[in-house]
Design a protein around this motif. Structure first.
Motif, PDB file in Angstrom:
ATOM      1  N   CYS A 180       0.830  -1.077   0.113  1.00 31.66           N
ATOM      2  CA  CYS A 180       0.144  -0.145   0.163  1.00 31.66           C
ATOM      3  C   CYS A 180       0.861   1.341   0.113  1.00 31.66           C
TER       4      CYS A 180
ATOM      5  N   MET B  75       2.573   2.296   2.462  1.00 24.45           N
ATOM      6  CA  MET B  75       2.385   3.192   3.729  1.00 24.45           C
ATOM      7  C   MET B  75       3.749   3.146   4.547  1.00 24.45           C
TER       8      MET B  75
ATOM      9  N   SER C  38       4.796  12.266  13.610  1.00 23.78           N
ATOM     10  CA  SER C  38       3.935  12.752  12.626  1.00 23.78           C
ATOM     11  C   SER C  38       2.732  13.398  13.079  1.00 23.78           C
TER      12      SER C  38
ATOM     13  N   ARG D 228      -4.926  15.136   6.457  1.00 22.49           N
ATOM     14  CA  ARG D 228      -4.286  13.799   6.218  1.00 22.49           C
ATOM     15  C   ARG D 228      -5.234  12.883   6.710  1.00 22.49           C
ATOM     16  N   PHE D 229      -5.925  12.995   7.748  1.00 27.43           N
ATOM     17  CA  PHE D 229      -6.863  12.083   8.260  1.00 27.43           C
ATOM     18  C   PHE D 229      -7.949  11.944   7.213  1.00 27.43           C
TER      19      PHE D 229
ATOM     20  N   CYS E 201      -7.607  12.053   4.032  1.00 26.22           N
ATOM     21  CA  CYS E 201      -6.960  11.132   3.009  1.00 26.22           C
ATOM     22  C   CYS E 201      -6.981   9.819   3.352  1.00 26.22           C
ATOM     23  N   LEU E 202      -6.661   9.667   4.668  1.00 22.27           N
ATOM     24  CA  LEU E 202      -6.610   8.266   5.164  1.00 22.27           C
ATOM     25  C   LEU E 202      -8.023   7.557   5.156  1.00 22.27           C
TER      26      LEU E 202
ATOM     27  N   TYR F  23      -8.896   7.076   1.662  1.00 24.95           N
ATOM     28  CA  TYR F  23      -8.381   5.637   1.062  1.00 24.95           C
ATOM     29  C   TYR F  23      -8.798   4.360   1.683  1.00 24.95           C
ATOM     30  N   ILE F  24      -9.230   4.398   2.846  1.00 27.70           N
ATOM     31  CA  ILE F  24      -9.636   3.177   3.566  1.00 27.70           C
ATOM     32  C   ILE F  24     -10.980   2.830   3.016  1.00 27.70           C
TER      33      ILE F  24
ATOM     34  N   TYR G 275      -1.353   4.248  -1.473  1.00 28.71           N
ATOM     35  CA  TYR G 275      -1.646   5.113  -0.460  1.00 28.71           C
ATOM     36  C   TYR G 275      -0.729   6.334  -0.882  1.00 28.71           C
ATOM     37  N   TYR G 276       0.469   6.196  -0.724  1.00 28.88           N
ATOM     38  CA  TYR G 276       1.522   7.440  -0.908  1.00 28.88           C
ATOM     39  C   TYR G 276       2.196   7.231  -1.965  1.00 28.88           C
TER      40      TYR G 276
ATOM     41  N   ASP H 201       2.679  13.176  -3.972  1.00 34.13           N
ATOM     42  CA  ASP H 201       2.720  13.563  -2.790  1.00 34.13           C
ATOM     43  C   ASP H 201       3.644  14.335  -2.304  1.00 34.13           C
TER      44      ASP H 201
END
Length: 171
Positions: free
Chosen positions: A70, A72, A108, A121-122, A124-125, A128-129, A141-142, A147
């Motif tokens: 992923c 990550m 982070s 960022r949350f 985006c997370l 993604y999920i 993911y990244y 990015d």
């Protein structure tokens, strides 16, 4: 004692490269595997001990491989985590890696809070999920091209610090 010093030298070098170049050289990891394998055999006097060292490397690599797929976590970070568990054993190594991940999470969180990007960022997370569950496909993911490296922390440095912390604070 020698194996701890060797491990910290390898991790320290990996941390330096990770912080400077966002990558950990494969040659460094290869030397870590060779030296760890030989130290394991020398320490126990049994050739099978070297195979147990390699088995620990394999187990840790398999555990973290999904995160790599992923994007990550970087492949070099997985290799360093595997070396930590190879040198220290699964229990002590998992603790050191866990400390490293905790340091990375705190770093982070602070970085995102200071830059005002925590909610972005949350978001985006969570997007993604949701996308993974809706499509049933693991995607990247990244992507450093898209990015950039502004959102990245050097996890190799965190793993190095986590290993030092586990060696100091846990007996």
């Amino acid at each position: 004692m020698v194996s701890y010093v060797v491990l910290l030298l390898i991790l320290g070098t990996g941390a330096f490269f990770d912080a400077q170049e966002h990558r950990i050289p494969n040659g460094l990891v290869l030397w870590g595997v060779i030296i760890g394998f030989l130290l394991e055999i020398a320490g126990s006097g049994k050739p099978l001990a070297g195979l147990l060292f390699l088995l620990r490397l394999l187990i840790v690599t398999m555990v973290f491989f999904l995160l790599f797929l992923c994007r990550m976590i970087g492949a070099g970070d997985i290799k360093l985590a595997a070396l930590i568990c190879g040198f220290l054993g699964l229990r002590a190594g998992a603790l050191a890696v866990g400390f490293g991940f905790l340091i990375g999470a705190i770093w982070s969180f602070i970085k995102m809070t200071v830059r005002g990007s925590l909610f972005i960022r949350f978001s985006c997370l969570f997007a993604y999920i949701r996308r993974v569950f809706q499509t049933g496909k693991l995607t990247t993911y990244y992507d450093p091209v898209q990015d950039g490296y502004d959102v990245v922390i050097p996890l190799g440095l965190c793993l190095f610090l986590g290993t030092i912390g586990s060696m100091i604070f846990v007996k």
